[in-house]
Structure formats: structure tokens, C-alpha cells
Design an enzyme around this catalytic site. Structure first.
Site, PDB file in Angstrom:
ATOM      1  N   HIS A  56     -43.292   4.559  15.149  1.00  0.00           N
ATOM      2  CA  HIS A  56     -43.598   3.969  13.838  1.00  0.00           C
ATOM      3  C   HIS A  56     -44.818   4.635  13.194  1.00  0.00           C
ATOM      4  CE1 HIS A  56     -40.577   0.781  14.001  1.00  0.00           C
ATOM      5  NE2 HIS A  56     -40.859   0.705  15.292  1.00  0.00           N
ATOM      6  N   GLY A 100     -26.351   2.793  19.285  1.00  0.00           N
ATOM      7  CA  GLY A 100     -27.112   1.556  19.357  1.00  0.00           C
ATOM      8  C   GLY A 100     -28.161   1.524  20.436  1.00  0.00           C
ATOM      9  N   ALA A 101     -28.476   2.691  21.016  1.00  0.00           N
ATOM     10  CA  ALA A 101     -29.398   2.738  22.147  1.00  0.00           C
ATOM     11  C   ALA A 101     -30.797   3.190  21.756  1.00  0.00           C
ATOM     12  CB  ALA A 101     -28.842   3.665  23.232  1.00  0.00           C
ATOM     13  N   GLY A 102     -31.051   3.371  20.468  1.00  0.00           N
ATOM     14  CA  GLY A 102     -32.356   3.839  20.045  1.00  0.00           C
ATOM     15  C   GLY A 102     -32.613   5.287  20.386  1.00  0.00           C
ATOM     16  N   ASP A 113     -36.661  11.311  13.608  1.00  0.00           N
ATOM     17  CA  ASP A 113     -35.420  11.528  14.344  1.00  0.00           C
ATOM     18  C   ASP A 113     -34.698  12.793  13.910  1.00  0.00           C
ATOM     19  OD1 ASP A 113     -36.031   9.207  15.644  1.00  0.00           O
ATOM     20  OD2 ASP A 113     -34.590   7.970  14.567  1.00  0.00           O
TER      21      ASP A 113
END
Length: 390
Positions: free
Chosen positions: A40, A130-132, A180
């Protein structure tokens, strides 16, 4: 096929030929990522330290003369799912939903860059969804390279990362930063990517945990997460509000030495967000110093501090992540933390290789005791970034 795309590139090419009756014009692939530390911080103009996973998404592609975009994806069972064909000229936010929004969003952004031709795309991948671990950005980056490659447009990878961010933000509706997609496009084998998001300066820092008897263990908690459900966006908005109140363009401009003076100037609900971002940037810099000096084990306490900050200040952890981290540490991991945006997804642990089996058993037992789905675990090593495979 190049070794980068491997099995997924071959799967995509074979499926394309089966569906279309001809070989694709080319195949491009992009990896998922693990963020070693620096969570973040990207949308706060800060520092991040990711590496690419060996897991990849491949896109087999050929141009179309009618301006239509067709997209098919292979499921785990090998069966193909097909999105509704749509003219590139008709793409607009809100017109496409579900998984097809990701490749469609990329085509929509590239249309504004003069890439307007249609294409047939067939997708295959093994980045856990969906696993980051950035499955959506692996898909978007592979599609971007495919469409640009078909159009003969030279690659400017930092610029492509910004286009992919726009697709994610404005078409899909997920307010993600630049971490990402930049990781998927720029990471290289055997290195972590030290990225200064504000300046765009990127450094490949060698990272070989195995030479010191260590590994990075990924623990996919199977607690699915989403960046479009409001929690991520609320925290980003809070950071932007805090930066404005402090008189700077971003929280990157708050130094750790200034933190105690800055926090009382903010509403109570914003103080923990700022504390996390400022201290997390400092942890990234300390992690890079440790890796440059070859002190991989020194990452352990930094990972723990990062998780505690994400759990307590940023409040993006969840019970599944906390149990994964706590179980790994209890069984001898040097450090562990959640990785990715949070609210589910994956954790990572820095584990002595000889403790691998014990750590995995401890995590699995903790999940079984709570009646949770069995997590997926695997060691991760820095792997190649996005590439053309054929």
C-alpha cells in the site's frame, strides 16, 4: 516456445489452434508476483520490492480485420469459456463485466493509443486467482503485450504499466496502484525489483535465499479477496486526504523523523493509515540495504513488523492471514507477513529450508482445527518477467 511462458504458452497456442483452426500469430505471457515488502505504498508514491513468480498467464493471439475482439479462456479442466465478441470501437467502461473486463479494459485503453484493430485472444494460465498474487495484472500485461505486438508498436514497459493501471482503475473499477503491473513487466529472474514509484527508477537487486538455506514460502489462504469491494478504495482515499491535510502531494513526503509531529495534525481515523505507509517505506529501504549486503535473514523482523502494521494500522488483514503468519512463526519461520492488497489472499514466510515441512504441517493443522479450507503452499523464487514466447 521460449522457456518463460512454458506450459501455459503451449496450452494457449494449442487451444487457439483447436478453436480457430490455425496457429496464432504469436504468444505472449506475463507472471504473477509476490511483493516481498512494501504494501500500500505504491499509490502513495513510495517504495516497493516485488519479484515475479514462475506462475504465468499466456495469451495466444492473432489479428482480425473486422475490428472485433474475441476472448476465450481455458479453465483448470481444460474447457474453454468464451466472452461475448465486441467491437473494439464499442468498448466503454460498464459494457463488459466479469473476467472478460480485464482483457477488454486493456483493449479500451490501447484504442486511445491508436491500437484499434480487432483480435482473437485465447488465454491459459496458472496464477492462482483471488490469491493476492496479481492474477488480474498478469492477464492484463500479457494482453497488452499481445495487442501491441500484433500492431507492431514498440514496447515502452513503464508506459505499458501505466496503461494497464488505467484499464484496472477506469474500466474494471479497481483503484490499484502501479506495483503489480510494473512487477509483471519489469521483474527479472533471480532478482527482486526495487521500485521508486514516484521517480520510476527501478533497480534489480539480487535475491537468492537458497544460498543461505532459506526460502520464501507462499501460503495461499484460499480466503478470496477483491479490490473492487470498497475497502481498498477507502484506504487509498484516506491516504490522499491525509496527504492533502499535511500539505504534500503524497504520503511519500512524510519522513519517519517527522511522523510524531505529523500525526497529531490529522483526524484520528487517518493517523494509523499514515503511520503504516511511512513506516512501511522505511522497511523497504532497510530490506534493500540488507539484500545488497547479502543478509537475507535480516528480512525476518521486517516482514513481521510489516504484517503487524498491515493488521493493526492499515487493517487489511483477516483471521486466515493472521493464523498463517502466526503458525509459520511458531514453527521456526524467521519472518512472515500478508502480501498483496489484503482482505484475504496470501501470506509469505521466510523459512529455513529444513523447516519447510514442519511449517507447512503447522499451517495446515491450524486451518483444519478451525474448519477452514486447506491452504495451498509453495516455495517461490524470483522468476522472469513478461515476454513474447513465440
Amino acid at each position: 516456445m521460449s522457456p518463460a511462458g512454458g506450459d501455459q504458452a503451449r496450452r494457449a497456442a494449442a487451444a487457439f489452434e483447436e478453436l480457430r483452426g490455425v496457429a496464432p500469430r504469436g504468444v505472449w505471457s506475463a507472471p504473477g508476483r509476490v511483493n516481498l515488502i512494501g504494501e500500500h505504498t505504491d499509490y502513495n508514491d513510495g517504495f516497493v520490492l516485488p519479484f515475479a513468480l514462475p506462475h504465468r498467464t499466456a495469451v495466444a493471439a492473432s489479428p482480425r480485420a473486422d475490428g472485433v475482439l474475441t476472448v476465450s479462456t481455458l479453465g483448470d479442466d481444460g474447457a474453454a469459456r468464451h466472452a461475448e465478441p465486441i467491437a473494439v470501437a464499442d468498448l466503454e467502461p460498464g459494457r463488459v463485466s466479469g473476467w472478460a473486463a480485464y482483457p477488454s479494459g486493456v483493449a479500451w485503453v490501447l484504442r486511445s493509443q491508436g491500437v484499434t484493430a480487432g483480435a482473437d485472444l485465447v488465454i491459459a494460465g496458472d496464477v492462482p486467482a483471488g490469491a493476492g498474487l496479481s492474477s488480474s495484472h498478469a492477464l492484463e500485461c500479457a494482453v497488452a503485450l499481445a495487442l501491441l505486438g500484433l500492431a507492431g508498436v514498440p514496447e515502452d514497459r513503464p508506459e505499458i504499466a501505466r496503461w494497464v493501471q488505467r484499464a484496472e482503475n477506469d474500466f474494471v473499477g479497481a483503484p490499484t496502484g502501479l506495483l503489480d503491473q510494473t512487477a509483471s513487466l519489469l521483474c527479472t529472474e533471480a532478482n527482486v525489483l526495487f521500485l521508486d514509484v514516484r521517480s520510476g527508477k527501478a533497480e534489480q537487486v539480487p535475491f537468492d535465499a537458497a544460498v543461505q538455506g532459506l526460502e520464501v514460502l507462499v501460503i495461499d489462504t484460499r480466503a478470496s479477496h477483491s479490490h473492487t469491494d470498497g475497502g481498498y478504495g477507502a484506504r487509498r482515499a484516506g491516504c490522499e486526504r491525509a496527504a492533502a491535510l499535511l500539505g504534500g502531494p503524497a504520503l511519500r513526503d512524510v519522513d519517519t523523523a517527522e511522523l510524531d509531529e505529523a500525526l497529531p495534525r490529522l483526524p484520528a481515523e487517518l493517523q494509523p493509515l499514515v503511520r503504516h505507509v511511512v513506516t512501511e517505506n522505511e522497511r523497504v529501504l532497510r530490506a534493500v540495504d540488507a539484500l545488497r549486503a547479502g543478509r537475507v535473514a535480516d528480512l525476518g523482523p521486517l516482514l513481521v513488523a510489516s504484517h503487524e502494521s498491515l493488521r493493526d494500522d492499515y487493517r487489511v488483514s483477516c483471521p486466515e492471514l493472521d493464523v498463517a503468519v502466526g503458525s509459520a512463526l511458531a514453527e521456526g519461520a524467521l519472518g512472515a507477513r500478508m502480501t498483496g492488497g489484503g482482505f484475504g489472499g496470501s501470506a509469505i514466510a521466510l523459512v529455513p529450508v529444513e523447516r519447510h515441512d514442519a511449517v507447512v504441517r503447522r499451517v495446515l493443522a491450524a486451518y483444519a482445527e478451525r474448519g477452514w479450507a486447506t491452504p495451498r503452499t509453495f516455495p517461490a523464487v524470483p522468476s522472469a518477467g513478461a515476454a513474447r514466447d513465440d
